[in-house]
Design a protein around this motif. Structure first.
Motif, mmCIF file in Angstrom:
data_model
loop_
_atom_site.group_PDB
_atom_site.id
_atom_site.type_symbol
_atom_site.label_atom_id
_atom_site.label_comp_id
_atom_site.label_asym_id
_atom_site.label_seq_id
_atom_site.Cartn_x
_atom_site.Cartn_y
_atom_site.Cartn_z
ATOM 1 N N ALA A 19 70.440 42.206 46.628
ATOM 2 C CA ALA A 19 71.773 42.254 46.011
ATOM 3 C C ALA A 19 71.852 41.479 44.703
ATOM 4 O O ALA A 19 72.563 41.875 43.777
ATOM 5 N N GLY A 20 71.107 40.404 44.601
ATOM 6 C CA GLY A 20 71.201 39.561 43.414
ATOM 7 C C GLY A 20 70.685 40.205 42.153
ATOM 8 O O GLY A 20 71.082 39.824 41.041
ATOM 9 N N HIS A 21 69.781 41.206 42.290
ATOM 10 C CA HIS A 21 69.161 41.802 41.101
ATOM 11 C C HIS A 21 69.308 43.318 41.030
ATOM 12 O O HIS A 21 68.803 43.936 40.087
ATOM 13 N N VAL A 22 70.000 43.928 41.991
ATOM 14 C CA VAL A 22 70.070 45.388 42.011
ATOM 15 C C VAL A 22 70.786 45.935 40.783
ATOM 16 O O VAL A 22 70.544 47.076 40.359
ATOM 17 N N HIS A 23 71.657 45.142 40.166
ATOM 18 C CA HIS A 23 72.358 45.640 38.977
ATOM 19 C C HIS A 23 71.372 45.957 37.855
ATOM 20 O O HIS A 23 71.668 46.804 36.995
ATOM 21 N N GLY A 24 70.212 45.306 37.857
ATOM 22 C CA GLY A 24 69.216 45.613 36.841
ATOM 23 C C GLY A 24 68.767 47.059 36.910
ATOM 24 O O GLY A 24 68.543 47.702 35.878
ATOM 25 N N TYR A 25 68.639 47.592 38.130
ATOM 26 C CA TYR A 25 68.263 48.998 38.304
ATOM 27 C C TYR A 25 69.399 49.896 37.826
ATOM 28 O O TYR A 25 69.191 50.882 37.115
ATOM 29 N N ARG A 26 70.616 49.545 38.219
ATOM 30 C CA ARG A 26 71.782 50.335 37.811
ATOM 31 C C ARG A 26 71.892 50.379 36.288
ATOM 32 O O ARG A 26 72.132 51.441 35.696
ATOM 33 N N HIS A 27 71.672 49.231 35.647
ATOM 34 C CA HIS A 27 71.810 49.136 34.192
ATOM 35 C C HIS A 27 70.723 49.935 33.480
ATOM 36 O O HIS A 27 70.995 50.751 32.591
ATOM 37 N N VAL A 28 69.469 49.737 33.880
ATOM 38 C CA VAL A 28 68.375 50.412 33.189
ATOM 39 C C VAL A 28 68.419 51.918 33.452
ATOM 40 O O VAL A 28 68.060 52.723 32.582
ATOM 41 N N HIS A 29 68.877 52.313 34.629
ATOM 42 C CA HIS A 29 68.986 53.743 34.943
ATOM 43 C C HIS A 29 70.047 54.386 34.057
ATOM 44 O O HIS A 29 69.837 55.486 33.523
ATOM 45 N N GLU A 53 71.394 56.656 47.061
ATOM 46 C CA GLU A 53 71.024 56.102 48.365
ATOM 47 C C GLU A 53 69.983 54.999 48.203
ATOM 48 O O GLU A 53 70.019 53.985 48.902
ATOM 49 N N GLN A 54 69.053 55.192 47.276
ATOM 50 C CA GLN A 54 68.060 54.161 47.019
ATOM 51 C C GLN A 54 68.734 52.900 46.483
ATOM 52 O O GLN A 54 68.413 51.781 46.893
ATOM 53 N N LEU A 55 69.694 53.082 45.586
ATOM 54 C CA LEU A 55 70.426 51.951 45.028
ATOM 55 C C LEU A 55 71.200 51.218 46.113
ATOM 56 O O LEU A 55 71.214 49.981 46.164
ATOM 57 N N ALA A 56 71.835 51.976 47.005
ATOM 58 C CA ALA A 56 72.596 51.360 48.087
ATOM 59 C C ALA A 56 71.692 50.530 48.990
ATOM 60 O O ALA A 56 72.031 49.411 49.387
ATOM 61 N N LEU A 116 80.205 39.110 53.921
ATOM 62 C CA LEU A 116 79.785 40.154 52.988
ATOM 63 C C LEU A 116 79.685 39.610 51.574
ATOM 64 O O LEU A 116 78.748 39.933 50.838
ATOM 65 N N LYS A 117 80.640 38.792 51.201
ATOM 66 C CA LYS A 117 80.622 38.221 49.850
ATOM 67 C C LYS A 117 79.410 37.324 49.665
ATOM 68 O O LYS A 117 78.772 37.321 48.600
ATOM 69 N N ARG A 118 79.076 36.565 50.707
ATOM 70 C CA ARG A 118 77.902 35.695 50.625
ATOM 71 C C ARG A 118 76.622 36.522 50.587
ATOM 72 O O ARG A 118 75.689 36.189 49.848
ATOM 73 N N ARG A 119 76.587 37.608 51.318
ATOM 74 C CA ARG A 119 75.378 38.429 51.363
ATOM 75 C C ARG A 119 75.174 39.212 50.071
ATOM 76 O O ARG A 119 74.053 39.297 49.558
ATOM 77 N N PHE A 120 76.243 39.783 49.531
ATOM 78 C CA PHE A 120 76.113 40.670 48.382
ATOM 79 C C PHE A 120 76.331 39.981 47.037
ATOM 80 O O PHE A 120 75.909 40.510 46.011
ATOM 81 N N GLY A 121 76.969 38.840 47.024
ATOM 82 C CA GLY A 121 77.149 38.106 45.768
ATOM 83 C C GLY A 121 77.828 38.940 44.691
ATOM 84 O O GLY A 121 78.898 39.520 44.916
ATOM 85 N N PRO A 122 77.193 39.055 43.505
ATOM 86 C CA PRO A 122 77.795 39.822 42.403
ATOM 87 C C PRO A 122 78.064 41.280 42.768
ATOM 88 O O PRO A 122 78.995 41.892 42.245
ATOM 89 N N GLU A 123 77.259 41.830 43.661
ATOM 90 C CA GLU A 123 77.461 43.223 44.067
ATOM 91 C C GLU A 123 78.785 43.383 44.807
ATOM 92 O O GLU A 123 79.434 44.431 44.721
ATOM 93 N N TYR A 124 79.204 42.342 45.520
ATOM 94 C CA TYR A 124 80.516 42.372 46.192
ATOM 95 C C TYR A 124 81.615 42.499 45.142
ATOM 96 O O TYR A 124 82.530 43.319 45.277
ATOM 97 N N ASP A 125 81.526 41.685 44.084
ATOM 98 C CA ASP A 125 82.549 41.721 43.032
ATOM 99 C C ASP A 125 82.568 43.073 42.322
ATOM 100 O O ASP A 125 83.637 43.584 41.976
ATOM 101 N N ARG A 126 81.403 43.652 42.068
ATOM 102 C CA ARG A 126 81.346 44.962 41.406
ATOM 103 C C ARG A 126 81.981 46.038 42.283
ATOM 104 O O ARG A 126 82.702 46.908 41.802
ATOM 105 N N THR A 127 81.679 45.982 43.579
ATOM 106 C CA THR A 127 82.250 46.967 44.498
ATOM 107 C C THR A 127 83.765 46.790 44.592
ATOM 108 O O THR A 127 84.515 47.775 44.619
ATOM 109 N N LEU A 128 84.209 45.555 44.628
ATOM 110 C CA LEU A 128 85.652 45.268 44.674
ATOM 111 C C LEU A 128 86.340 45.808 43.425
ATOM 112 O O LEU A 128 87.410 46.426 43.508
ATOM 113 N N ALA A 129 85.740 45.617 42.263
ATOM 114 C CA ALA A 129 86.323 46.113 41.015
ATOM 115 C C ALA A 129 86.373 47.634 41.013
ATOM 116 O O ALA A 129 87.342 48.234 40.527
#
Length: 220
Positions: free
Chosen positions: A138-148, A128-131, A36-49
């Motif tokens: 996973a590598g760039h989804v935070h851009g959507y979260r941030h701009v939203h 749901e779209q974000l998920a 999961l960590k390899r698949r989600f990368g930074p998103e794994y760390d954000r979810t963990l936090a």
């Protein structure tokens, strides 16, 4: 069937059950977490936090995302829609110089619309779209979260200073990375005849206007 054969079959079935259980436990253990960590990368760390360091809770959430959206296959973009999206993104970048809030709001809308055209859940279901995007981008989804988030702040009528404008610029840059990911051709896209590019691009990416690099956008 003899008693001996029945006993042998029972032993074989029991062994299969034990092996299956062991494999399931192994997948839920450290190896599953590493995958999961390899698949989600930074998103794994954000979810963990977000789960206050609770790895089991974070991995359970990410596993549920994969189960819901892992089988999604991105749909090709119609050439006309692709050109519209690219033109609107270029216009939003240029508009950022004089109207950063409007540009951020347009970037938010564009990501929602492109994702929906690609086959992700409709933008009206933002979470749901974000998920779903987090599973496949996973590598760039935070851009959507941030701009939203920044777009929602702007929609609330809060006045911003230079620091707010800088955050909007950063949100636009991060959003652009996801936009380019979503605009990348799929296998189905590649089967269609290529059309000449209508916009200035560098190494296959839309070039940012000078304001993004010089941090000189005006407040709105």
């Amino acid at each position: 069937m003899s008693t001996g054969m029945i006993i042998a079959l029972i032993v074989i079935v029991a062994a299969v059950v034990v092996v299956a259980a062991a494999l399931t436990l192994n997948a839920r253990g450290p190896h599953g977490g590493r995958d999961l960590k390899r698949r989600f990368g930074p998103e794994y760390d954000r979810t963990l936090a977000r789960h206050d360091g609770d790895a089991k809770a974070a991995e359970r959430e990410l596993t549920e995302r994969v189960e819901r959206h892992g089988s999604l296959r991105e749909q090709p973009l119609e050439p006309g829609r692709r050109e519209q999206f690219e033109a609107r993104w270029t216009a939003a970048q240029e508009r950022f110089v004089d109207a950063p809030r409007e540009a951020v709001a347009e970037a938010d809308r564009l990501l929602s619309e492109v994702a929906a055209d690609r086959g992700f859940p409709d933008g009206g279901q933002y979470e749901e779209q974000l998920a779903a995007l987090s599973v496949h981008h996973a590598g760039h989804v935070h851009g959507y979260r941030h701009v939203h988030r920044v777009a929602r702040v702007g929609a609330g009528g809060q006045d911003g200073d230079r620091a707010d404008t800088e955050e909007m610029r950063e949100a636009m840059v991060e959003a652009r990375a996801l936009f380019e990911d979503l605009m990348s051709p799929t296998r189905e896209d590649s089967k269609k005849p290529a059309k000449p590019e209508q916009h200035t691009r560098t190494n296959g990416r839309t070039r940012l206007p000078w304001a993004f690099n010089r941090h000189q956008a005006k407040g709105s």
